[in-house]
Design an enzyme around this catalytic site. Structure first.
Site, PDB file in Angstrom:
ATOM      1  N   ASN A 189       0.858  -1.197   0.000  1.00  0.00           N
ATOM      2  CA  ASN A 189       0.000   0.000   0.000  1.00  0.00           C
ATOM      3  C   ASN A 189       0.890   1.243   0.000  1.00  0.00           C
ATOM      4  O   ASN A 189       2.115   1.137  -0.063  1.00  0.00           O
ATOM      5  CB  ASN A 189      -0.945  -0.034   1.209  1.00  0.00           C
ATOM      6  CG  ASN A 189      -0.165  -0.096   2.502  1.00  0.00           C
ATOM      7  OD1 ASN A 189       0.577   0.808   2.839  1.00  0.00           O
ATOM      8  ND2 ASN A 189      -0.302  -1.217   3.219  1.00  0.00           N
TER       9      ASN A 189
ATOM     10  N   ASP B  50      -3.954  -6.655   5.080  1.00  0.00           N
ATOM     11  CA  ASP B  50      -4.887  -7.577   5.739  1.00  0.00           C
ATOM     12  C   ASP B  50      -4.776  -8.989   5.159  1.00  0.00           C
ATOM     13  O   ASP B  50      -5.078  -9.965   5.835  1.00  0.00           O
ATOM     14  CB  ASP B  50      -6.318  -7.069   5.584  1.00  0.00           C
ATOM     15  CG  ASP B  50      -6.536  -5.818   6.423  1.00  0.00           C
ATOM     16  OD1 ASP B  50      -6.070  -5.801   7.571  1.00  0.00           O
ATOM     17  OD2 ASP B  50      -7.135  -4.845   5.914  1.00  0.00           O
TER      18      ASP B  50
ATOM     19  N   LYS C  93      10.035 -16.001 -10.747  1.00  0.00           N
ATOM     20  CA  LYS C  93       9.207 -14.917 -11.286  1.00  0.00           C
ATOM     21  C   LYS C  93       8.030 -15.474 -12.098  1.00  0.00           C
ATOM     22  O   LYS C  93       8.226 -16.319 -12.983  1.00  0.00           O
ATOM     23  CB  LYS C  93      10.091 -14.029 -12.171  1.00  0.00           C
ATOM     24  CG  LYS C  93       9.396 -12.784 -12.624  1.00  0.00           C
ATOM     25  CD  LYS C  93      10.324 -11.915 -13.460  1.00  0.00           C
ATOM     26  CE  LYS C  93       9.534 -10.811 -14.113  1.00  0.00           C
ATOM     27  NZ  LYS C  93      10.303 -10.102 -15.123  1.00  0.00           N
TER      28      LYS C  93
ATOM     29  N   PRO D 201      -2.248 -12.250  10.145  1.00  0.00           N
ATOM     30  CA  PRO D 201      -2.547 -12.091  11.575  1.00  0.00           C
ATOM     31  C   PRO D 201      -2.779 -10.616  11.889  1.00  0.00           C
ATOM     32  O   PRO D 201      -2.168  -9.744  11.267  1.00  0.00           O
ATOM     33  CB  PRO D 201      -1.269 -12.590  12.263  1.00  0.00           C
ATOM     34  CG  PRO D 201      -0.201 -12.506  11.227  1.00  0.00           C
ATOM     35  CD  PRO D 201      -0.871 -12.698   9.900  1.00  0.00           C
ATOM     36  N   ASP D 202      -3.673 -10.354  12.832  1.00  0.00           N
ATOM     37  CA  ASP D 202      -3.893  -8.967  13.269  1.00  0.00           C
ATOM     38  C   ASP D 202      -2.939  -8.680  14.435  1.00  0.00           C
ATOM     39  O   ASP D 202      -3.163  -9.116  15.564  1.00  0.00           O
ATOM     40  CB  ASP D 202      -5.359  -8.770  13.692  1.00  0.00           C
ATOM     41  CG  ASP D 202      -5.669  -7.303  13.898  1.00  0.00           C
ATOM     42  OD1 ASP D 202      -4.803  -6.589  14.468  1.00  0.00           O
ATOM     43  OD2 ASP D 202      -6.757  -6.861  13.490  1.00  0.00           O
ATOM     44  N   ILE D 203      -1.866  -7.969  14.122  1.00  0.00           N
ATOM     45  CA  ILE D 203      -0.791  -7.743  15.098  1.00  0.00           C
ATOM     46  C   ILE D 203      -1.309  -6.959  16.301  1.00  0.00           C
ATOM     47  O   ILE D 203      -1.061  -7.305  17.460  1.00  0.00           O
ATOM     48  CB  ILE D 203       0.383  -6.986  14.417  1.00  0.00           C
ATOM     49  CG1 ILE D 203       0.895  -7.795  13.229  1.00  0.00           C
ATOM     50  CG2 ILE D 203       1.485  -6.679  15.413  1.00  0.00           C
ATOM     51  CD1 ILE D 203       1.787  -7.031  12.274  1.00  0.00           C
TER      52      ILE D 203
ATOM     53  N   PHE E 128      -4.140   2.810  15.011  1.00  0.00           N
ATOM     54  CA  PHE E 128      -4.445   3.857  14.046  1.00  0.00           C
ATOM     55  C   PHE E 128      -5.539   3.316  13.138  1.00  0.00           C
ATOM     56  O   PHE E 128      -5.675   2.097  12.982  1.00  0.00           O
ATOM     57  CB  PHE E 128      -3.213   4.204  13.208  1.00  0.00           C
ATOM     58  CG  PHE E 128      -2.436   5.373  13.741  1.00  0.00           C
ATOM     59  CD1 PHE E 128      -1.782   5.281  14.954  1.00  0.00           C
ATOM     60  CD2 PHE E 128      -2.357   6.561  13.027  1.00  0.00           C
ATOM     61  CE1 PHE E 128      -1.062   6.353  15.456  1.00  0.00           C
ATOM     62  CE2 PHE E 128      -1.635   7.650  13.514  1.00  0.00           C
ATOM     63  CZ  PHE E 128      -0.987   7.551  14.730  1.00  0.00           C
TER      64      PHE E 128
ATOM     65  N   LYS F  47     -13.468  -0.416  15.770  1.00  0.00           N
ATOM     66  CA  LYS F  47     -12.138  -1.048  15.860  1.00  0.00           C
ATOM     67  C   LYS F  47     -11.605  -0.998  17.276  1.00  0.00           C
ATOM     68  O   LYS F  47     -11.005  -1.960  17.764  1.00  0.00           O
ATOM     69  CB  LYS F  47     -11.152  -0.313  14.935  1.00  0.00           C
ATOM     70  CG  LYS F  47     -10.991  -1.001  13.615  1.00  0.00           C
ATOM     71  CD  LYS F  47     -10.033  -0.307  12.684  1.00  0.00           C
ATOM     72  CE  LYS F  47     -10.410  -0.711  11.270  1.00  0.00           C
ATOM     73  NZ  LYS F  47      -9.822   0.121  10.248  1.00  0.00           N
TER      74      LYS F  47
ATOM     75  N   LYS G  94     -10.966  -4.623  18.803  1.00  0.00           N
ATOM     76  CA  LYS G  94      -9.577  -5.055  19.036  1.00  0.00           C
ATOM     77  C   LYS G  94      -9.161  -4.877  20.497  1.00  0.00           C
ATOM     78  O   LYS G  94      -8.046  -5.239  20.867  1.00  0.00           O
ATOM     79  CB  LYS G  94      -8.627  -4.276  18.113  1.00  0.00           C
ATOM     80  CG  LYS G  94      -8.929  -4.473  16.624  1.00  0.00           C
ATOM     81  CD  LYS G  94      -7.753  -4.083  15.742  1.00  0.00           C
ATOM     82  CE  LYS G  94      -8.119  -4.143  14.267  1.00  0.00           C
ATOM     83  NZ  LYS G  94      -6.961  -4.177  13.388  1.00  0.00           N
TER      84      LYS G  94
HETATM   85  O1  PMT Z   1       3.026   6.048   6.583  1.00  0.00           O
HETATM   86  P1  PMT Z   1       2.379   7.354   6.203  1.00  0.00           P
HETATM   87  O2  PMT Z   1       2.486   7.638   4.728  1.00  0.00           O
HETATM   88  O3  PMT Z   1       2.863   8.499   7.042  1.00  0.00           O
HETATM   89  O4  PMT Z   1       0.800   7.198   6.461  1.00  0.00           O
HETATM   90  C1  PMT Z   1       0.320   7.055   7.769  1.00  0.00           C
HETATM   91  C2  PMT Z   1      -0.811   6.046   7.841  1.00  0.00           C
HETATM   92  C3  PMT Z   1      -1.986   6.537   7.023  1.00  0.00           C
HETATM   93  C4  PMT Z   1      -0.384   4.678   7.322  1.00  0.00           C
HETATM   94  C5  PMT Z   1      -1.182   5.934   9.356  1.00  0.00           C
HETATM   95  O5  PMT Z   1      -1.540   7.207   9.817  1.00  0.00           O
HETATM   96  C6  PMT Z   1      -2.363   4.983   9.580  1.00  0.00           C
HETATM   97  O6  PMT Z   1      -3.517   5.368   9.552  1.00  0.00           O
HETATM   98  N1  PMT Z   1      -2.069   3.694   9.823  1.00  0.00           N
HETATM   99  C7  PMT Z   1      -3.100   2.637   9.949  1.00  0.00           C
HETATM  100  C8  PMT Z   1      -3.561   2.287   8.580  1.00  0.00           C
HETATM  101  C9  PMT Z   1      -4.775   1.382   8.509  1.00  0.00           C
HETATM  102  O7  PMT Z   1      -5.491   1.411   7.577  1.00  0.00           O
HETATM  103  O8  PMT Z   1      -4.996   0.647   9.464  1.00  0.00           O
HETATM  104  P2  PMT Z   1      -6.186  -0.488   9.483  1.00  0.00           P
HETATM  105  O9  PMT Z   1      -7.499   0.183   9.601  1.00  0.00           O
HETATM  106  O10 PMT Z   1      -5.979  -1.483   8.411  1.00  0.00           O
HETATM  107  O11 PMT Z   1      -5.807  -1.147  10.812  1.00  0.00           O
HETATM  108  C10 PMT Z   1      -6.152  -0.642  12.089  1.00  0.00           C
HETATM  109  C11 PMT Z   1      -5.042  -0.865  13.059  1.00  0.00           C
HETATM  110  O12 PMT Z   1      -4.726  -2.263  13.142  1.00  0.00           O
HETATM  111  C12 PMT Z   1      -3.737  -0.174  12.719  1.00  0.00           C
HETATM  112  O13 PMT Z   1      -3.186   0.282  13.934  1.00  0.00           O
HETATM  113  C13 PMT Z   1      -2.868  -1.265  12.096  1.00  0.00           C
HETATM  114  O14 PMT Z   1      -1.485  -1.042  12.353  1.00  0.00           O
HETATM  115  C14 PMT Z   1      -3.358  -2.490  12.842  1.00  0.00           C
HETATM  116  N2  PMT Z   1      -3.317  -3.749  12.055  1.00  0.00           N
HETATM  117  C15 PMT Z   1      -4.099  -3.926  10.955  1.00  0.00           C
HETATM  118  C16 PMT Z   1      -4.086  -5.126  10.280  1.00  0.00           C
HETATM  119  C17 PMT Z   1      -3.241  -6.163  10.738  1.00  0.00           C
HETATM  120  N3  PMT Z   1      -3.183  -7.312  10.101  1.00  0.00           N
HETATM  121  N4  PMT Z   1      -2.450  -5.959  11.809  1.00  0.00           N
HETATM  122  C18 PMT Z   1      -2.486  -4.792  12.477  1.00  0.00           C
HETATM  123  O15 PMT Z   1      -1.750  -4.612  13.459  1.00  0.00           O
END
Ligand code: PMT
Length: 402
Positions: A210, A279, A289, A305-307, A323, A337, A341
């Site tokens: 991404n 995800d 390749k 896995p969801d860390i 975030f 969320k 979580k």
């Molecule tokens: O890196 P930059 O260009 O500065 O941009 C910053 C950012 C937009 C990436 C950042 O501000 C941000 O929003 N990060 C979270 C992005 C996101 O879409 O998260 P999510 O909605 O997929 O996940 C929610 C939370 O679960 C996040 O804290 C993520 O780190 C965590 N997560 C998600 C999926 C997963 N498999 N494991 C996780 O730990």
């Protein structure tokens, strides 16, 4: 932005001629945006009027441990929890001895004993008192317990002696507080932060990913380190240089990120998941390749896995912050969320025409907890990171002194 913006400082004043300098210190702290609560000992009031300090700080001075009206409002434990930093200036020999002995014999010693905020002392006393082995022993023990010493300076003293024991000037105390990121609200804590994207390999040369640049996460790591935390930054691939003075663990995929986070998570006080973790990952990674012979290709993806959720559910769970980047119904989705979580706090950035946090220098964050919602506004990522760290520190300290 003022360098101590919104930082909550308890200024303790004990009895000594240098107490007159405290008025100037309050003025300078307020000028730098701090919120100052003055706490005086009985002896301090013989040297400077509480009314002067109340007028300068804009808050009633607190001086009594057993004040029923104050205890029903902000009592001694509330002051201890509220503080980001305690500074005692001037700190007399008597106060230093009582602090070292762990006494709670007045409001100031009680607040110092109850707080988890860092404590700094600016000693002021006659040079003979300063040089006495018992005072030096007290000072050494307090320093070993993590109390910070600002001075004293040496020179002509009010009593006519010359030697060490003069309180540092307010300007010197301010220089100390505003240098290297100001008040160290996370002193002594261990903070793990994830940042950047993950790369989920399709074959040796291609990956699903991404647009996260890592800027937000690296800014949070920088702010946490400046606030005194020992920081581990687990980062997906970015073009950024890791901040100085932190432990850096570069990874590629979500599974690698999870393994790096889990290493040492039982010893972590605060976890902040800023990374945009994929995800899903390809069910299979081709060993060589993938050739472009076919008109179309079907990819099977499996859940990563969801860390963040794993950290929040771990047995010795740290204070856990997530975030969320959302395009629709940002607040409602983030609230979901937070609950799903099991987080303490979530920082939401909306992704729309006016705010695209991916790769940009600025961002707009809203913080949501179970009990409140704070719009931090649109600022540079470093200013937002500093504000976020301050909010996390307040909540972490509140949780740990509860
Ligand atoms: O890196 P930059 O260009 O500065 O941009 C910053 C950012 C937009 C990436 C950042 O501000 C941000 O929003 N990060 C979270 C992005 C996101 O879409 O998260 P999510 O909605 O997929 O996940 C929610 C939370 O679960 C996040 O804290 C993520 O780190 C965590 N997560 C998600 C999926 C997963 N498999 N494991 C996780 O730990």
């Amino acid at each position: 932005m003022a360098s101590l913006a919104e930082k909550r400082i308890v200024l303790g004043i004990t009895g000594g001629i240098a107490a007159y300098k405290s008025a100037e210190l309050v003025r300078r702290l307020i000028d730098q945006g701090a919120v100052v609560q003055v706490v005086m000992t009985e002896a301090a009031k013989a040297f400077i009027a509480p009314l002067t300090l109340q007028a300068l700080s804009g808050r009633p001075v607190r001086d009594s441990l057993l004040d029923p009206s104050a205890e029903s409002g902000m009592g001694h434990i509330e002051i201890a929890r509220w503080a980001d930093q305690i500074i005692v200036a001037p700190a007399s020999a008597d106060f230093i001895a009582r602090l070292e002995a762990g006494m709670a014999s007045d409001l100031l010693t009680t607040v110092c004993l109850a707080t988890s905020a860092p404590i700094a002392l600016a000693p002021a006393m006659n040079q003979g008192m300063w040089n006495k082995p018992v005072t030096q022993r007290n000072i050494d023990r307090l320093a070993a317990d993590g109390v910070e010493l600002l001075g004293p300076a040496s020179g002509a003293q009010a009593c006519g002696d010359v030697g060490p024991g003069r309180m540092l000037e307010p300007g010197q105390i301010m220089d100390h507080l505003t240098s290297s990121g100001g008040v160290r609200v996370l002193d002594g804590t261990k903070v793990t932060i994830t940042a950047g994207p993950t790369w989920e390999p399709l074959d040796p040369v291609r990956a699903l990913s991404n647009h996260s640049s890592g800027k937000m996460g690296y800014a949070v790591a920088t702010a946490a380190a400046a606030a005194g935390a020992t920081v581990t930054l687990v980062s997906g691939p970015t073009a950024l240089t890791p901040p100085a003075g932190i432990q850096y663990r570069p990874v590629q995929s979500a599974e690698e990120m999870l393994a790096a986070v889990e290493k040492g998570i039982e010893d972590c006080d605060v976890f902040i998941g800023v990374a945009a973790v994929a995800d899903y990952r390809p069910a299979q990674t081709a060993a060589s390749k993938i050739k472009k012979d076919a008109e179309s290709v079907m990819l099977e993806l499996i859940r990563n896995p969801d860390i963040l959720a794993r950290v929040a559910q771990s047995p010795k769970r740290p204070f856990t912050v997530g975030f969320a980047a959302e395009t629709d119904q940002a607040i409602a989705n983030a609230r979901n969320k937070l609950k799903r979580k099991g987080l303490d706090l979530i920082a939401v950035n909306q992704v729309n025409e006016t705010n695209n946090p991916f790769g940009s220098e600025e961002n707009h964050l809203v913080l949501i907890s179970k009990t409140d919602e704070i719009d931090l506004g649109r600022h540079s990522k470093s200013a937002l990171a500093e504000h976020l760290i301050l909010e996390i520190a307040h909540r972490y300290h509140e949780q740990h002194s509860a």
